[in-house]
Design a protein around this motif. Structure first.
Motif, mmCIF file in Angstrom:
data_model
loop_
_atom_site.group_PDB
_atom_site.id
_atom_site.type_symbol
_atom_site.label_atom_id
_atom_site.label_comp_id
_atom_site.label_asym_id
_atom_site.label_seq_id
_atom_site.Cartn_x
_atom_site.Cartn_y
_atom_site.Cartn_z
ATOM 1 N N LEU A 204 -9.030 -8.430 -25.411
ATOM 2 C CA LEU A 204 -8.737 -7.186 -26.101
ATOM 3 C C LEU A 204 -7.259 -6.846 -25.919
ATOM 4 O O LEU A 204 -6.590 -7.382 -25.026
ATOM 5 C CB LEU A 204 -9.599 -6.048 -25.557
ATOM 6 N N LEU A 205 -6.771 -5.957 -26.756
ATOM 7 C CA LEU A 205 -5.422 -5.431 -26.598
ATOM 8 C C LEU A 205 -5.510 -4.040 -25.989
ATOM 9 O O LEU A 205 -6.332 -3.220 -26.403
ATOM 10 C CB LEU A 205 -4.702 -5.356 -27.944
ATOM 11 N N PHE A 206 -4.657 -3.786 -24.995
ATOM 12 C CA PHE A 206 -4.661 -2.505 -24.293
ATOM 13 C C PHE A 206 -3.302 -1.832 -24.425
ATOM 14 O O PHE A 206 -2.256 -2.495 -24.411
ATOM 15 C CB PHE A 206 -4.986 -2.707 -22.813
ATOM 16 N N VAL A 207 -3.332 -0.521 -24.543
ATOM 17 C CA VAL A 207 -2.119 0.283 -24.629
ATOM 18 C C VAL A 207 -1.730 0.727 -23.225
ATOM 19 O O VAL A 207 -2.519 1.372 -22.525
ATOM 20 C CB VAL A 207 -2.333 1.511 -25.524
ATOM 21 N N VAL A 208 -0.520 0.377 -22.811
ATOM 22 C CA VAL A 208 -0.017 0.718 -21.481
ATOM 23 C C VAL A 208 1.321 1.447 -21.630
ATOM 24 O O VAL A 208 2.279 0.877 -22.165
ATOM 25 C CB VAL A 208 0.176 -0.537 -20.609
ATOM 26 N N PRO A 209 1.442 2.693 -21.183
ATOM 27 C CA PRO A 209 2.733 3.382 -21.228
ATOM 28 C C PRO A 209 3.760 2.659 -20.357
ATOM 29 O O PRO A 209 3.424 2.067 -19.331
ATOM 30 C CB PRO A 209 2.415 4.773 -20.670
ATOM 31 N N GLY A 210 5.004 2.717 -20.768
ATOM 32 C CA GLY A 210 6.053 2.024 -20.034
ATOM 33 C C GLY A 210 6.266 2.552 -18.633
ATOM 34 O O GLY A 210 6.817 1.849 -17.783
ATOM 35 N N ASP A 211 5.833 3.795 -18.364
ATOM 36 C CA ASP A 211 6.013 4.381 -17.035
ATOM 37 C C ASP A 211 4.702 4.453 -16.257
ATOM 38 O O ASP A 211 4.567 5.243 -15.321
ATOM 39 C CB ASP A 211 6.608 5.775 -17.146
ATOM 40 N N ALA A 212 3.717 3.632 -16.620
ATOM 41 C CA ALA A 212 2.407 3.677 -15.966
ATOM 42 C C ALA A 212 2.515 3.290 -14.497
ATOM 43 O O ALA A 212 3.301 2.411 -14.119
ATOM 44 C CB ALA A 212 1.423 2.744 -16.672
ATOM 45 N N ALA A 213 1.713 3.947 -13.647
ATOM 46 C CA ALA A 213 1.680 3.621 -12.229
ATOM 47 C C ALA A 213 1.109 2.225 -12.041
ATOM 48 O O ALA A 213 0.116 1.846 -12.660
ATOM 49 C CB ALA A 213 0.822 4.642 -11.485
ATOM 50 N N GLY A 214 1.746 1.435 -11.153
ATOM 51 C CA GLY A 214 1.297 0.082 -10.890
ATOM 52 C C GLY A 214 1.910 -0.957 -11.795
ATOM 53 O O GLY A 214 1.622 -2.156 -11.652
ATOM 54 N N LEU A 215 2.757 -0.530 -12.752
ATOM 55 C CA LEU A 215 3.415 -1.460 -13.681
ATOM 56 C C LEU A 215 4.813 -1.782 -13.176
ATOM 57 O O LEU A 215 5.612 -0.883 -12.909
ATOM 58 C CB LEU A 215 3.493 -0.830 -15.074
ATOM 59 N N THR A 216 5.110 -3.073 -13.051
ATOM 60 C CA THR A 216 6.440 -3.535 -12.649
ATOM 61 C C THR A 216 7.007 -4.405 -13.752
ATOM 62 O O THR A 216 6.348 -5.327 -14.230
ATOM 63 C CB THR A 216 6.381 -4.347 -11.342
ATOM 64 N N ARG A 217 8.238 -4.107 -14.151
ATOM 65 C CA ARG A 217 8.874 -4.851 -15.240
ATOM 66 C C ARG A 217 10.212 -5.391 -14.762
ATOM 67 O O ARG A 217 11.043 -4.647 -14.234
ATOM 68 C CB ARG A 217 9.063 -3.948 -16.461
ATOM 69 N N THR A 218 10.429 -6.676 -14.975
ATOM 70 C CA THR A 218 11.651 -7.334 -14.519
ATOM 71 C C THR A 218 12.263 -8.109 -15.673
ATOM 72 O O THR A 218 11.594 -8.964 -16.280
ATOM 73 C CB THR A 218 11.361 -8.310 -13.366
ATOM 74 N N ARG A 219 13.512 -7.824 -15.984
ATOM 75 C CA ARG A 219 14.187 -8.581 -17.031
ATOM 76 C C ARG A 219 14.496 -9.987 -16.525
ATOM 77 O O ARG A 219 15.008 -10.157 -15.406
ATOM 78 C CB ARG A 219 15.467 -7.876 -17.462
#
Length: 446
Positions: A204-219
């Protein structure tokens, strides 16, 4: 098909080209990719808010311009010509159309106006570098003997992203996705995740806000800096499915039965996701092809200008017959790719027949156009490097911007031979597969 552009379409092309000529030369590109977002935020605001490029193809009811695939292709060609680093591909070509097609009414109302206004960007996160397969460009969505679909998203026990439903807290995501285009800066992520474990897994596809808790983003460090990529790590991240929530049927059941109930209702949702992604693949391929045509045409134009000025043995290099032949070959490739790209964009604007014939034709046209454009882009970039002589072989030379884009695009959206093989399969060029072969392929997928 009417091959002539309308006055409005010509105006869109001229406006975007003139603005990018003023604001996005090669020095500006090199400066923009070294910023934290990976693009010129002021220029993006101008393009998205004042010109409305982020919502060009979105319905007017959500603040978009209500234009079609051809207008979007015109913009993509000009963006490619300038090698503009921007969230346009991730947001307007991949993310927004999925939300518009698959999103529930409340999701479309909450997200699409922000995208159309240039206030919100989106990114599509598909695990395992399987974006072209998920879009149906290089392979069909996997369907196993047990009924599991969308095997490109990884297994249910390890790898990719897993989604678990809890009757009290809803859906939570665990896992990691690499090579997410503009994933480090997007305001909202559309994450492909597996539900139901290994044997009865669905994607499935899920919508996740960019500032969601537990989300780590690394360029990440990428070959082509004009296409920023990121690693997305999700640790117990709360998310909601894109579209109707198949986990609602599990509400009120015992905790031990919640996942089973949610997984049972995920069958229809998984089918809609697969169909939505394949439908997106046809339009995305046309727009990617148009963008590659813009890159190739700009590289060819710069090379022709250079060989007219550079002298060897007392005469311009461009006067040698061998050089003329090489550039003529590239010109033919670019023009053929441009025709294919705009035919593919036009083909996606039709209404499908009940048997889906026009959808299949659009998908075939998109895959072939993208293959043709990637080849033209590669040829134009290679000749640009070679015909600039020793200077062109230095990594810092402007010609390498196009060379890196060509190499990166084939890795992200190709390879070319698989694009053509899938288009041939979709078009029935080799006939239907025998039942025994299809059964064997399904058994191997398990």
């Amino acid at each position: 098909m009417d091959a002539a552009f309308t006055e409005e379409q010509d105006q869109i092309r001229r406006t975007v080209r003139e603005l990018l000529r003023e604001r996005c030369d090669t020095d500006a590109v090199k400066a923009a990719v070294r910023t934290a977002p990976g693009h010129d935020t002021a220029l993006w605001r101008l393009l998205a808010r004042q010109l409305g490029l982020s919502g060009l193809a979105l319905p007017e009811e959500y603040g978009g311009a209500g234009c079609g695939a051809v207008e979007q292709a015109l913009v993509c060609e000009e963006v490619g010509r300038a090698l503009l680093p921007s969230p346009l591909l991730a947001t307007a070509v991949l993310g927004a159309p999925l939300i518009a097609r698959l999103g529930a009414g409340a999701q479309r109302t909450a997200l699409l106006p922000g995208i159309a206004a240039g206030e919100l960007t989106a990114a599509l996160a598909v695990p395992g570098g399987a974006l072209p397969e998920a879009l149906g460009l290089t392979g069909a969505p996997a369907e196993t003997a047990g009924g599991a679909r969308n095997g490109w998203a990884g297994g249910g026990r390890a790898g990719g992203v897993q989604a678990r439903h809890d009757a009290g807290t809803g859906w939570r995501l665990y896992g990691q996705v690499d090579q997410v285009l503009d994933g480090h800066s997007a305001g909202v992520l559309l994450v492909a995740a597996r539900t139901g474990g290994y044997t009865r897994g669905r994607t499935l596809l899920f919508v996740v806000p960019g500032d969601a808790a537990g989300l780590t983003r690394t360029r990440l460090t990428a070959l082509d800096e004009t296409r920023p990529q990121a690693r997305i790590e999700l640790r117990n991240v709360v998310a909601e499915p894109l579209g109707e929530d198949p986990g609602r049927a599990a509400a009120g059941t015992a905790n031990g039965d919640a996942n089973g109930a949610a997984n049972g209702d995920a069958d229809g949702a998984a089918a809609r996701v697969a169909d939505g992604l394949v439908h997106l693949g046809a339009t995305a391929a046309a727009h990617l092809a148009a963008e590659a045509v813009g890159v190739a045409d700009a590289a060819l134009t710069r090379t022709v200008a250079y060989v007219r000025e550079r002298e060897q043995f007392g005469r311009p290099v461009g006067s040698f017959q061998a050089v003329k032949h090489r550039l003529a070959d590239v010109y033919v490739k670019v023009q053929a790719a441009r025709s294919a790209a705009y035919y593919a964009a036009w083909a996606t604007g039709g209404t499908a027949d009940p048997d889906g014939r026009e959808d299949r034709e659009a998908a075939v046209a998109g895959g072939l156009a993208l293959a043709q454009a990637l080849e033209a882009q590669r040829a134009a970039a290679a000749e640009a490097v070679q015909l600039h002589g020793g200077l062109g072989f230095t990594w810092e030379h402007d010609a390498h911007l196009a060379f890196k884009r060509a190499a990166s695009d084939e890795l992200l959206f190709g390879p070319v031979h698989r694009l053509r093989a899938r288009a041939a399969e979709r078009g029935g060029l080799f006939g239907a597969r025998p039942a025994a072969v299809a059964a064997q392929a399904a058994a191997v997928a398990v």
